[in-house]
Design a protein around this motif. Structure first.
Motif, short mmCIF file in Angstrom:
data_model
loop_
_atom_site.label_atom_id
_atom_site.label_comp_id
_atom_site.label_asym_id
_atom_site.label_seq_id
_atom_site.Cartn_x
_atom_site.Cartn_y
_atom_site.Cartn_z
N THR A 187 0.01 32.02 -10.66
CA THR A 187 0.22 33.45 -10.47
C THR A 187 1.46 33.93 -11.23
N VAL A 188 2.54 33.18 -11.11
CA VAL A 188 3.77 33.55 -11.83
C VAL A 188 3.54 33.52 -13.33
N GLY A 189 2.78 32.54 -13.81
CA GLY A 189 2.51 32.43 -15.24
C GLY A 189 1.71 33.60 -15.78
N ILE A 292 -7.48 35.66 -8.64
CA ILE A 292 -7.04 34.36 -8.13
C ILE A 292 -5.56 34.41 -7.76
N GLY A 293 -4.76 35.07 -8.59
CA GLY A 293 -3.33 35.20 -8.30
C GLY A 293 -3.07 36.01 -7.05
N ILE A 294 -3.89 37.04 -6.81
CA ILE A 294 -3.71 37.84 -5.59
C ILE A 294 -4.04 37.02 -4.35
N SER A 370 8.05 20.05 -10.53
CA SER A 370 6.92 19.15 -10.31
C SER A 370 5.82 19.44 -11.33
N PRO A 371 4.97 18.44 -11.61
CA PRO A 371 3.87 18.65 -12.57
C PRO A 371 2.95 19.80 -12.16
N ALA A 372 2.68 19.95 -10.86
CA ALA A 372 1.78 21.01 -10.41
C ALA A 372 2.32 22.38 -10.77
N VAL A 373 3.63 22.59 -10.56
CA VAL A 373 4.23 23.89 -10.86
C VAL A 373 4.28 24.14 -12.36
N LEU A 374 4.70 23.14 -13.11
CA LEU A 374 4.80 23.31 -14.57
C LEU A 374 3.43 23.55 -15.19
N VAL A 375 2.43 22.76 -14.77
CA VAL A 375 1.07 22.94 -15.32
C VAL A 375 0.51 24.31 -14.91
N GLY A 376 0.73 24.72 -13.66
CA GLY A 376 0.24 26.01 -13.22
C GLY A 376 0.87 27.16 -13.98
N GLY A 380 -1.21 29.42 -16.62
CA GLY A 380 -1.40 30.85 -16.44
C GLY A 380 -1.07 31.63 -17.70
N ILE A 381 0.04 31.28 -18.34
CA ILE A 381 0.41 31.95 -19.59
C ILE A 381 -0.62 31.68 -20.67
N ALA A 382 -1.05 30.40 -20.80
CA ALA A 382 -1.98 30.03 -21.86
C ALA A 382 -3.33 30.73 -21.68
N PHE A 383 -3.82 30.78 -20.44
CA PHE A 383 -5.11 31.42 -20.21
C PHE A 383 -5.04 32.91 -20.54
N MET A 384 -3.99 33.59 -20.08
CA MET A 384 -3.87 35.01 -20.37
C MET A 384 -3.71 35.27 -21.86
#
Length: 393
Positions: A187-189, A292-294, A370-376, A380-384
């Motif tokens: 969501t942040v990404g 999804i972010g909401i 953590s990997p989960a936060v960095l990947v998320g 998010g940035i990459a998908f957008m």
């Protein structure tokens, strides 16, 4: 003792202490204006003139331009040329155009559908200001059929993708700590991309506005004001969490979608957007992640169907309003202002979601790296970014 004396002054005395300096300041400004100290430097040069075209309307009567003056003195449009030929025109209201004033110029020119036209405005001092009509198409009018068609398109690119994203909510339940961190970081990404995209577009639009609006300063000040006001409102009763945080995310995304709708509507009115099926699909795919972010902050709550409906309307509905406003009453300064307010709202939501992510983890520093936060976040940035490439025209 001094502090006691200041506190004991009667209200009338305190009022006089404010009014006297204000009166002196006003008198000084009036004196400077009447004195005209720069009069001696006048060498006969014409006044500085500036004229900005804010809106173009093409219809059966010809070309109508909304222009705003920004010069040092009132100015007069003496002649109008279209495609190197001078044409008669009328001005509403008539007379000299004062600094900051906007008027309509009506030109009975037989424009050609799909062709480019060049309009030159000549003032009585000899200054010229050009305006390019890239593709001549009839400007949408406020008819029920036109508004309904735009509402359908706005719903497809705004409401539908948000609703589709929210439908992933049941599948997102019970994802565990790492899964929760991933979704919040996602969501942040996506919000980070929206923030950069909105700010860049607002600054770009502000460059087309009249200088009197102080484009870039207006954008940054509006974004800062929006951010601070929403932060104050959001923290009024503590840190927002769960459904409350979801509504803040929906509000920020809704303001973004309003700006997106403005861009689509303005492009329609200018004839510069061929919104085909592929482009509509690109917009829809681009906005699915917003739903999804909401949903991410609500995974530990039990929202009702009415909550999902309200979130969808808040996040996606402004796209329809933006399309109507952009096609019927577009102006670069107001579009830039709307995008700037949206950027400030997006930044506020990013702060709140990030704070919520941190509060959900006992070891806060380890969680952020953590990997989960960095990947998320990066995902998010990459998908957008990837889906935004589909809708750039």
């Amino acid at each position: 003792m001094t502090d006691h004396i200041q506190r004991s002054r009667p209200p009338m005395t305190r009022l006089l202490l404010v009014l006297v300096p204000l009166a002196v300041m006003l008198g000084a400004f009036v004196w400077i204006a009447s004195l005209d100290p720069l009069h001696g430097f006048n060498n006969g040069a014409p006044p500085v003139e500036a004229l900005t075209v804010e809106r173009t309307i093409l219809d059966g009567s010809g070309i109508s331009l909304s222009v705003r003056a920004g010069g040092s003195e009132a100015m007069v449009v003496a002649q109008v040329a279209v495609d190197d030929a001078y044409w008669t025109f009328t001005q509403e209201p008539a007379g000299p155009i004062a600094r900051g004033e906007a008027v309509w110029l009506r030109i009975p020119y037989p424009w050609v559908l799909g062709e480019a036209h060049r309009v030159n405005l000549l003032t009585n001092t000899g200054a010229t200001f050009g305006h390019e009509i890239g593709v001549a198409v009839s400007t949408p009018s406020a008819t029920w059929g036109q508004l309904r068609l735009q509402a359908v398109i706005g719903a497809i690119v705004g409401l539908l993708p948000v609703a589709l994203g929210l439908m992933f909510f049941p599948a997102m339940k019970g994802v565990g700590r790492s899964g929760m961190n991933f979704l919040l970081a996602l969501t942040v990404g996506l919000l980070a991309f929206l923030l950069i995209d909105m700010t860049a577009e607002a600054v770009e639009l502000s460059g087309d506005a009249a200088a009197i609006f102080q484009g870039s300063a207006m954008v940054w000040l509006a974004a800062l004001t929006s951010f601070l006001l929403l932060m104050a409102i959001g923290r009024w009763r503590g840190n927002p969490e769960g459904i409350a945080l979801a509504f803040y995310i929906a509000l920020g995304i809704g303001l973004h979608n309003f700006g997106e709708g403005l861009a689509i509507g303005g492009a329609f009115a200018a004839g510069s957007a061929g919104l085909g099926t592929f482009l509509v699909l690109g917009f829809a795919l681009h906005n699915v992640t917003e739903g999804i972010g909401i949903a991410a902050p609500m995974l530990r709550a039990r929202p009702t169907l009415w909550t999902f409906a309200a979130l969808t309307l808040l996040a996606g509905g402004p796209a329809i309003l933006g399309m109507w406003a952009g096609s019927l009453a577009y102006a670069p300064q107001w579009s830039a202002l709307a995008l700037a307010v949206g950027a400030g709202a997006i930044l506020q939501v990013m702060v709140e979601v990030s704070a919520y992510l941190v509060r959900q983890n006992a070891d806060r520093q380890a969680a952020l790296m953590s990997p989960a936060v960095l990947v998320g976040f990066l995902g998010g940035i990459a998908f957008m970014y990837a889906t935004a490439a589909l809708i750039k025209i």
